[in-house]
Design a protein around this motif. Structure first.
Motif, PDB file in Angstrom:
ATOM      1  N   HIS A  19       2.273   0.851 -17.022  1.00 14.11           N
ATOM      2  CA  HIS A  19       3.709   0.941 -17.261  1.00 14.11           C
ATOM      3  C   HIS A  19       4.526   0.950 -15.973  1.00 14.11           C
ATOM      4  N   SER A  20       3.925   0.545 -14.870  1.00 16.89           N
ATOM      5  CA  SER A  20       4.650   0.518 -13.601  1.00 16.89           C
ATOM      6  C   SER A  20       5.714  -0.582 -13.598  1.00 16.89           C
ATOM      7  N   ASP A  21       6.852  -0.285 -12.978  1.00 18.81           N
ATOM      8  CA  ASP A  21       7.912  -1.295 -12.866  1.00 18.81           C
ATOM      9  C   ASP A  21       7.546  -2.386 -11.875  1.00 18.81           C
ATOM     10  N   HIS A  22       6.723  -2.058 -10.884  1.00 15.01           N
ATOM     11  CA  HIS A  22       6.328  -3.014  -9.850  1.00 15.01           C
ATOM     12  C   HIS A  22       4.802  -3.047  -9.746  1.00 15.01           C
ATOM     13  N   PRO A  23       4.149  -3.905 -10.522  1.00 12.83           N
ATOM     14  CA  PRO A  23       2.676  -3.954 -10.511  1.00 12.83           C
ATOM     15  C   PRO A  23       2.127  -4.323  -9.135  1.00 12.83           C
ATOM     16  N   ILE A  24       1.098  -3.606  -8.730  1.00 22.02           N
ATOM     17  CA  ILE A  24       0.442  -3.839  -7.437  1.00 22.02           C
ATOM     18  C   ILE A  24      -1.061  -3.851  -7.654  1.00 22.02           C
ATOM     19  N   ARG A  25      -1.725  -4.812  -7.025  1.00 22.25           N
ATOM     20  CA  ARG A  25      -3.190  -4.878  -7.031  1.00 22.25           C
ATOM     21  C   ARG A  25      -3.648  -5.039  -5.582  1.00 22.25           C
ATOM     22  N   ILE A  26      -4.421  -4.091  -5.080  1.00 23.03           N
ATOM     23  CA  ILE A  26      -4.877  -4.161  -3.694  1.00 23.03           C
ATOM     24  C   ILE A  26      -6.398  -4.053  -3.651  1.00 23.03           C
ATOM     25  N   PHE A  27      -7.028  -5.039  -3.014  1.00 23.57           N
ATOM     26  CA  PHE A  27      -8.471  -5.042  -2.785  1.00 23.57           C
ATOM     27  C   PHE A  27      -8.732  -4.558  -1.365  1.00 23.57           C
ATOM     28  N   GLU A  28      -9.837  -3.841  -1.202  1.00 24.80           N
ATOM     29  CA  GLU A  28     -10.216  -3.362   0.127  1.00 24.80           C
ATOM     30  C   GLU A  28     -11.725  -3.490   0.292  1.00 24.80           C
ATOM     31  N   TYR A  29     -12.126  -4.206   1.341  1.00 25.70           N
ATOM     32  CA  TYR A  29     -13.551  -4.308   1.661  1.00 25.70           C
ATOM     33  C   TYR A  29     -13.985  -3.096   2.467  1.00 25.70           C
ATOM     34  N   GLN A  30     -15.144  -2.547   2.095  1.00 27.28           N
ATOM     35  CA  GLN A  30     -15.744  -1.458   2.850  1.00 27.28           C
ATOM     36  C   GLN A  30     -17.261  -1.660   2.879  1.00 27.28           C
ATOM     37  N   PRO A  31     -17.933  -1.217   3.933  1.00 29.38           N
ATOM     38  CA  PRO A  31     -19.381  -1.453   4.054  1.00 29.38           C
ATOM     39  C   PRO A  31     -20.230  -0.581   3.140  1.00 29.38           C
ATOM     40  N   GLY A  32     -19.620   0.301   2.369  1.00 27.63           N
ATOM     41  CA  GLY A  32     -20.427   1.160   1.491  1.00 27.63           C
ATOM     42  C   GLY A  32     -19.638   1.651   0.311  1.00 27.63           C
ATOM     43  N   ARG A  33     -20.252   2.614  -0.429  1.00 30.13           N
ATOM     44  CA  ARG A  33     -19.645   3.162  -1.631  1.00 30.13           C
ATOM     45  C   ARG A  33     -19.359   4.659  -1.481  1.00 30.13           C
ATOM     46  N   ASN A  34     -19.298   5.123  -0.263  1.00 29.65           N
ATOM     47  CA  ASN A  34     -19.069   6.532  -0.014  1.00 29.65           C
ATOM     48  C   ASN A  34     -17.667   6.945  -0.471  1.00 29.65           C
TER      49      ASN A  34
ATOM     50  N   HIS B  88       0.839  -1.205   0.000  1.00 31.16           N
ATOM     51  CA  HIS B  88       0.000   0.000   0.000  1.00 31.16           C
ATOM     52  C   HIS B  88       0.874   1.255   0.000  1.00 31.16           C
ATOM     53  N   LYS B  89       1.916   1.259   0.819  1.00 34.56           N
ATOM     54  CA  LYS B  89       2.820   2.408   0.844  1.00 34.56           C
ATOM     55  C   LYS B  89       3.492   2.604  -0.511  1.00 34.56           C
ATOM     56  N   ARG B  90       3.883   1.499  -1.140  1.00 34.35           N
ATOM     57  CA  ARG B  90       4.505   1.598  -2.458  1.00 34.35           C
ATOM     58  C   ARG B  90       3.505   2.124  -3.493  1.00 34.35           C
ATOM     59  N   LEU B  91       2.258   1.712  -3.375  1.00 37.17           N
ATOM     60  CA  LEU B  91       1.227   2.150  -4.316  1.00 37.17           C
ATOM     61  C   LEU B  91       1.035   3.664  -4.267  1.00 37.17           C
ATOM     62  N   LEU B  92       1.033   4.225  -3.064  1.00 43.23           N
ATOM     63  CA  LEU B  92       0.809   5.665  -2.909  1.00 43.23           C
ATOM     64  C   LEU B  92       1.966   6.487  -3.464  1.00 43.23           C
ATOM     65  N   GLN B  93       3.107   5.858  -3.693  1.00 40.99           N
ATOM     66  CA  GLN B  93       4.251   6.559  -4.273  1.00 40.99           C
ATOM     67  C   GLN B  93       4.216   6.573  -5.796  1.00 40.99           C
ATOM     68  N   GLU B  94       3.285   5.818  -6.379  1.00 37.51           N
ATOM     69  CA  GLU B  94       3.154   5.778  -7.827  1.00 37.51           C
ATOM     70  C   GLU B  94       2.529   7.075  -8.347  1.00 37.51           C
ATOM     71  N   LYS B  95       2.629   7.282  -9.638  1.00 40.32           N
ATOM     72  CA  LYS B  95       2.048   8.489 -10.255  1.00 40.32           C
ATOM     73  C   LYS B  95       0.721   8.190 -10.935  1.00 40.32           C
TER      74      LYS B  95
END
Length: 511
Positions: free
Chosen positions: A270-285, A230-237
């Motif tokens: 085109h990312s050098d380090h592909p990341i896929r993160i799923f997150e469950y949340q109780p709504g769509r807000n 997640h930290k690495r993902l936030l550093q992406e553009k």
């Protein structure tokens, strides 16, 4: 009221009723297609001079490719080429099975002389299936003693180190937990069906036990890796995001029929380090992506859902595939009729953009931006001019009117991809990431609890990140469960770097 005024009023009312009838008819046809029609957007070419309105431009063949020779597929047989079978079997071990004569039959039936082997002849290759086997491993610890120290009255004993269990006080092993996750989240096999498979192997393993394994292993070993990702993902553009409903039972203060959501966040193409993160949340807000993406500043690729507006310091790039789908939905039942002219023109413009994009895939970021401005900007200018001229000719509440208004309302975000060569024209990447989850959802239907939904999100994150980095999902799960327990990453967070899907050690072990 004069007779002329009455006639004029009646004519106006008739015109309104005709428009209303047209809208209702279009709505009925649209709902019938959604309920009974094909979900795919592919179809044959509509008419001369028009590209296929339903072919996804991203999947179209190279227009320079040669036409297939029908003689090569005569009788609907697949064309074979030399080495095809060996290519299919190159990644599995080969065992040689030699068919020979038994010793008592090795004699000449003419003169009774003993026969001598003069060579072997290859006949065929077969694939053998070896059913899974289960075995119990009883772990013992050996104890060692220093006899000299004992004689001197200073007894010294030492026990051998033990591998750390993946789940404390459990019969689970790294291989069983990884396999249960692989079966459910990769092969979409629900736990109740896995329970029956384990029974055929001689193990009475309940679905409740497997569910507990998934939650415990996800909490202890997958979540720390995902926090670092997640930290690495936030550093992406560049980030892609999408969400889909999921039914979760036993949510506090909510009915079991209330929709919750599974969100997915992905690095760009085109990312050098592909990341896929799923997150469950109780709504769509919108506060959910706002919180998850806190600290990210760059280009966010999404659909037009307004909740993403709450994310700060980002430029949104909307998806042209979604816009194209709006025009596809506006097509009448008779797609060759006069009412199909306007929707087909909108689809043709979109398809032209996708065709150009396909030719730019291998270019550098700067060159791709330059070619987009050179090749696609004129198409976009023509499209917006056509949209402006079409708006006055159509019913605002019709499907076509909805498509046109959608385009006009989101013109700025639809054009943002031109600002950077690594931005994407569509959000297909996120949609493709979330598709395995939607396929699995058809089988297991719902999550039994919020903790179960969170665990599912963690497993899907690891699996889809493994796929995007060229890893075997099962091997990556097994690697984490067999290597990470016992590692002191709490005191030394940097140790987790070695367990990211692109680390050299993982790449070598999990291909």
């Amino acid at each position: 009221m004069s007779a002329a005024e009455q006639v004029k009023t009646l004519e106006k009312r008739i015109s309104e009723l005709e428009r209303e009838n047209k809208l209702l008819h279009d709505t009925v046809e649209y709902l019938k297609h959604k309920l009974f029609g094909r979900s795919s957007e592919k179809t044959s070419v509509l008419s001369s001079g028009q590209v296929s309105l339903f072919d996804e431009a991203e999947t179209q063949a190279d227009p320079k490719a040669a036409e297939p020779d029908l003689k090569q597929v005569e009788g609907y047989r697949r064309k074979k080429f030399n080495g095809q079978r060996m290519e299919l079997l190159k990644d599995i071990p080969h065992d040689k099975h030699l068919c020979t004569l038994v010793e008592e039959d090795r004699f000449c039936q003419t003169c009774n002389t003993a026969l001598v082997s003069v060579g072997e002849e290859f006949i065929r290759t077969e694939i053998e299936f070896i059913p899974a086997k289960v075995r119990a491993i009883d772990h013992y610890r050996e104890t060692f003693e220093c006899r000299t120290c004992r004689k001197n009255g200073q007894p010294y004993m030492e026990k051998s180190p033990m591998p750390y269990p993946v789940i404390q006080h459990s019969m689970a092993s790294p291989s069983t937990v990884a396999w249960v996750m692989h079966q459910k989240f990769v092969n979409a096999i629900p736990l109740y069906r896995q329970e029956k498979e384990w029974q055929t192997l001689g193990v009475n393993l309940s679905r409740a036990t497997m569910a507990n394994w998934i939650m415990a292993a996800s909490r202890d070993w997958l979540s720390p890796v995902l926090e670092l990702m997640h930290k690495r993902l936030l550093q992406e553009k560049y980030i892609h995001s999408d969400e889909t409903p999921v039914q979760v039972m036993n949510e506090e203060g909510r009915k079991n029929t209330t929709d919750s959501y599974m969100w997915v966040y992905s690095t760009g193409k085109h990312s050098d380090h592909p990341i896929r993160i799923f997150e469950y949340q109780p709504g769509r807000n919108g506060r959910y992506p706002q919180k998850f993406l806190k600290g990210f500043s760059g280009y966010l690729h999404t659909d037009a859902y307004s909740g993403y507006k709450k994310v700060d310091k980002i430029a949104r790039c909307l998806c042209w595939t979604h816009l194209r789908r709006k025009f596809v939905d506006a097509l009448p039942k008779d797609i060759r009729g006069p009412d199909a002219t306007f929707p087909s023109q909108g689809i043709t413009y979109c398809n032209k953009l996708f065709e150009i994009e396909k030719t730019l895939e291998d270019l550098s970021r700067e060159k791709r931006k330059s070619e987009r401005l050179k090749q696609e900007k004129p198409v976009l200018d023509a499209f917006w001019a056509w949209v402006d001229s079409t708006k006055a000719k159509i019913l605002p509440k019709s499907k076509l009117g909805g498509a046109v208004n959608y385009a006009l309302n989101h013109k700025h975000e639809l054009m943002n991809y031109l600002e950077d060569g690594n931005c994407s024209i569509s959000n297909n990447l996120a949609e493709n990431c979330i598709r395995p989850f939607t396929i699995g959802r058809k089988n297991w239907l719902f999550s039994g609890s919020p903790k179960g939904a969170a665990a599912s999100a963690a497993v899907y994150s690891i699996i889809e990140s493994a796929k995007s980095n060229g890893l075997s999902p099962y091997k990556y799960l097994y690697y984490i469960f067999s290597q990470l327990p016992g590692v002191q990453f709490g005191q030394h967070p940097e140790y987790l770097e070695d367990y990211l899907p692109w680390s050299p050690e993982v790449q070598e072990a999990c291909k």
